[in-house]
Each structure stands twice: as C-alpha cells, then as structure tokens.
Motif scaffolding. Sequence first.
Motif, PDB file in Angstrom:
ATOM      1  N   MET A 153      47.907  39.222  38.602  1.00  0.00           N
ATOM      2  CA  MET A 153      46.711  38.518  38.924  1.00  0.00           C
ATOM      3  C   MET A 153      46.689  38.230  40.415  1.00  0.00           C
ATOM      4  SD  MET A 153      46.484  36.079  35.643  1.00  0.00           S
ATOM      5  CE  MET A 153      47.073  36.805  34.139  1.00  0.00           C
ATOM      6  N   SER A 154      46.129  39.154  41.136  1.00  0.00           N
ATOM      7  CA  SER A 154      46.262  39.117  42.571  1.00  0.00           C
ATOM      8  C   SER A 154      45.388  38.073  43.259  1.00  0.00           C
ATOM      9  CB  SER A 154      45.968  40.500  43.134  1.00  0.00           C
ATOM     10  OG  SER A 154      44.690  40.932  42.708  1.00  0.00           O
ATOM     11  N   HIS A 155      44.113  37.991  42.930  1.00  0.00           N
ATOM     12  CA  HIS A 155      43.229  37.075  43.641  1.00  0.00           C
ATOM     13  C   HIS A 155      42.836  35.932  42.714  1.00  0.00           C
ATOM     14  CE1 HIS A 155      40.408  35.602  46.491  1.00  0.00           C
ATOM     15  NE2 HIS A 155      39.382  35.782  45.683  1.00  0.00           N
ATOM     16  N   LEU A 156      43.526  34.833  42.849  1.00  0.00           N
ATOM     17  CA  LEU A 156      43.255  33.674  41.999  1.00  0.00           C
ATOM     18  C   LEU A 156      42.389  32.676  42.758  1.00  0.00           C
ATOM     19  CD1 LEU A 156      46.856  33.103  40.617  1.00  0.00           C
ATOM     20  CD2 LEU A 156      45.005  34.372  39.553  1.00  0.00           C
ATOM     21  N   GLY A 157      41.689  31.844  42.019  1.00  0.00           N
ATOM     22  CA  GLY A 157      40.903  30.781  42.644  1.00  0.00           C
ATOM     23  C   GLY A 157      41.815  29.849  43.419  1.00  0.00           C
ATOM     24  N   LYS A 158      41.218  29.060  44.288  1.00  0.00           N
ATOM     25  CA  LYS A 158      42.044  28.226  45.168  1.00  0.00           C
ATOM     26  C   LYS A 158      42.858  27.175  44.428  1.00  0.00           C
ATOM     27  CE  LYS A 158      37.759  25.966  46.361  1.00  0.00           C
ATOM     28  NZ  LYS A 158      36.850  25.664  47.422  1.00  0.00           N
ATOM     29  N   ASN A 159      42.437  26.776  43.234  1.00  0.00           N
ATOM     30  CA  ASN A 159      43.168  25.756  42.492  1.00  0.00           C
ATOM     31  C   ASN A 159      43.910  26.312  41.276  1.00  0.00           C
ATOM     32  OD1 ASN A 159      42.275  23.727  44.229  1.00  0.00           O
ATOM     33  ND2 ASN A 159      40.397  23.458  43.070  1.00  0.00           N
TER      34      ASN A 159
ATOM     35  N   THR B 152      47.008  28.296  39.793  1.00  0.00           N
ATOM     36  CA  THR B 152      48.340  28.838  40.045  1.00  0.00           C
ATOM     37  C   THR B 152      48.562  30.036  39.127  1.00  0.00           C
ATOM     38  OG1 THR B 152      49.395  27.479  38.358  1.00  0.00           O
ATOM     39  CG2 THR B 152      49.215  26.519  40.581  1.00  0.00           C
ATOM     40  N   PRO B 153      49.502  30.908  39.459  1.00  0.00           N
ATOM     41  CA  PRO B 153      49.792  32.037  38.558  1.00  0.00           C
ATOM     42  C   PRO B 153      50.175  31.590  37.153  1.00  0.00           C
ATOM     43  CG  PRO B 153      50.768  32.432  40.701  1.00  0.00           C
ATOM     44  CD  PRO B 153      50.236  31.019  40.715  1.00  0.00           C
ATOM     45  N   LYS B 154      50.926  30.494  37.055  1.00  0.00           N
ATOM     46  CA  LYS B 154      51.325  29.984  35.739  1.00  0.00           C
ATOM     47  C   LYS B 154      50.109  29.502  34.954  1.00  0.00           C
ATOM     48  CE  LYS B 154      54.788  27.279  33.433  1.00  0.00           C
ATOM     49  NZ  LYS B 154      55.478  28.246  32.641  1.00  0.00           N
ATOM     50  N   MET B 155      49.201  28.826  35.631  1.00  0.00           N
ATOM     51  CA  MET B 155      47.982  28.356  34.977  1.00  0.00           C
ATOM     52  C   MET B 155      47.127  29.541  34.532  1.00  0.00           C
ATOM     53  SD  MET B 155      45.193  25.761  36.549  1.00  0.00           S
ATOM     54  CE  MET B 155      43.766  25.222  35.651  1.00  0.00           C
ATOM     55  N   ALA B 156      47.032  30.554  35.374  1.00  0.00           N
ATOM     56  CA  ALA B 156      46.267  31.755  35.027  1.00  0.00           C
ATOM     57  C   ALA B 156      46.855  32.417  33.784  1.00  0.00           C
ATOM     58  CB  ALA B 156      46.267  32.728  36.204  1.00  0.00           C
ATOM     59  N   GLN B 157      48.169  32.465  33.721  1.00  0.00           N
ATOM     60  CA  GLN B 157      48.841  33.042  32.559  1.00  0.00           C
ATOM     61  C   GLN B 157      48.527  32.232  31.298  1.00  0.00           C
ATOM     62  OE1 GLN B 157      53.101  33.162  32.921  1.00  0.00           O
ATOM     63  NE2 GLN B 157      53.369  34.356  31.070  1.00  0.00           N
ATOM     64  N   ARG B 158      48.550  30.922  31.412  1.00  0.00           N
ATOM     65  CA  ARG B 158      48.239  30.061  30.264  1.00  0.00           C
ATOM     66  C   ARG B 158      46.796  30.251  29.802  1.00  0.00           C
ATOM     67  NH1 ARG B 158      49.265  24.383  31.855  1.00  0.00           N
ATOM     68  NH2 ARG B 158      48.495  23.946  29.762  1.00  0.00           N
ATOM     69  N   ILE B 159      45.891  30.388  30.765  1.00  0.00           N
ATOM     70  CA  ILE B 159      44.480  30.596  30.436  1.00  0.00           C
ATOM     71  C   ILE B 159      44.312  31.893  29.659  1.00  0.00           C
ATOM     72  CG2 ILE B 159      42.236  31.187  31.453  1.00  0.00           C
ATOM     73  CD1 ILE B 159      42.896  29.080  33.659  1.00  0.00           C
ATOM     74  N   VAL B 160      44.928  32.957  30.146  1.00  0.00           N
ATOM     75  CA  VAL B 160      44.827  34.264  29.482  1.00  0.00           C
ATOM     76  C   VAL B 160      45.432  34.190  28.083  1.00  0.00           C
ATOM     77  CG1 VAL B 160      45.594  36.671  29.558  1.00  0.00           C
ATOM     78  CG2 VAL B 160      44.730  35.575  31.633  1.00  0.00           C
ATOM     79  N   GLU B 161      46.560  33.517  27.950  1.00  0.00           N
ATOM     80  CA  GLU B 161      47.194  33.380  26.632  1.00  0.00           C
ATOM     81  C   GLU B 161      46.300  32.623  25.655  1.00  0.00           C
ATOM     82  OE1 GLU B 161      50.985  31.562  27.376  1.00  0.00           O
ATOM     83  OE2 GLU B 161      51.831  33.417  28.200  1.00  0.00           O
ATOM     84  N   GLU B 162      45.614  31.589  26.130  1.00  0.00           N
ATOM     85  CA  GLU B 162      44.715  30.823  25.260  1.00  0.00           C
ATOM     86  C   GLU B 162      43.636  31.739  24.685  1.00  0.00           C
ATOM     87  OE1 GLU B 162      44.458  27.374  24.408  1.00  0.00           O
ATOM     88  OE2 GLU B 162      46.475  27.162  25.201  1.00  0.00           O
TER      89      GLU B 162
ATOM     90  N   GLN C  36      41.288  40.900  34.527  1.00  0.00           N
ATOM     91  CA  GLN C  36      42.332  41.310  35.464  1.00  0.00           C
ATOM     92  C   GLN C  36      43.645  41.555  34.727  1.00  0.00           C
ATOM     93  OE1 GLN C  36      43.230  38.343  38.507  1.00  0.00           O
ATOM     94  NE2 GLN C  36      42.685  39.848  40.056  1.00  0.00           N
ATOM     95  N   SER C  37      43.962  40.710  33.783  1.00  0.00           N
ATOM     96  CA  SER C  37      45.176  40.856  32.991  1.00  0.00           C
ATOM     97  C   SER C  37      45.146  42.149  32.187  1.00  0.00           C
ATOM     98  CB  SER C  37      45.334  39.657  32.063  1.00  0.00           C
ATOM     99  OG  SER C  37      46.410  39.836  31.186  1.00  0.00           O
ATOM    100  N   GLU C  38      43.996  42.456  31.603  1.00  0.00           N
ATOM    101  CA  GLU C  38      43.862  43.687  30.832  1.00  0.00           C
ATOM    102  C   GLU C  38      44.031  44.913  31.710  1.00  0.00           C
ATOM    103  OE1 GLU C  38      40.015  43.121  29.107  1.00  0.00           O
ATOM    104  OE2 GLU C  38      40.786  41.836  27.503  1.00  0.00           O
TER     105      GLU C  38
END
Length: 81
Positions: free
Chosen positions: A1-7, A9-19, A47-49
Amino acid sequence: MSHLGKNITPKMAQRIVEEVRTNNYLLSDVAKKFGVSNKMVYQLVRQSEQQGSRANSLKAEIDKVTQQLNLLMRELKLLQH
C-alpha cells in the motif's frame, strides 16, 4: 500500500482491508469505524488486490524459471558424465 492518506498508517490500512475482506463488512461501515472516507476504504482494498495479483504473477514467474533452471542443471549433469 504505497500511497496512504496522511492519517492512515500501514497497520491501520491492513486492518481496514481485513475488515472488508475477512469479515465481509460494508465499505461504508468500515469507513465509519476507522473515521475515513468510503473512497479511502475502496482505494485501500483495491490497492491490496492489485498487490496480491502482482505477487501471484511474480510467484508464477519464479516457479517457471526455477523449473527451467532445474531442467538445465539435470542436462548439465548428464553432459558431464
């Protein structure tokens, strides 16, 4: 996940995708839960896909090259004897 929003984090992005993927929650529900936009959740899942697809393609290519290498190694052994 290369371009994440400013707030995000990669860990949060991972949790969102998992949800979305694992728990099959609606994008809008996940967006509310994490305080991000629906668009952001959609982008993270997409992006994850795409990354998963690229990883599978690379793995298939590595497997193919490995098989070719093994074949060449056997041929080399035969030629040396």
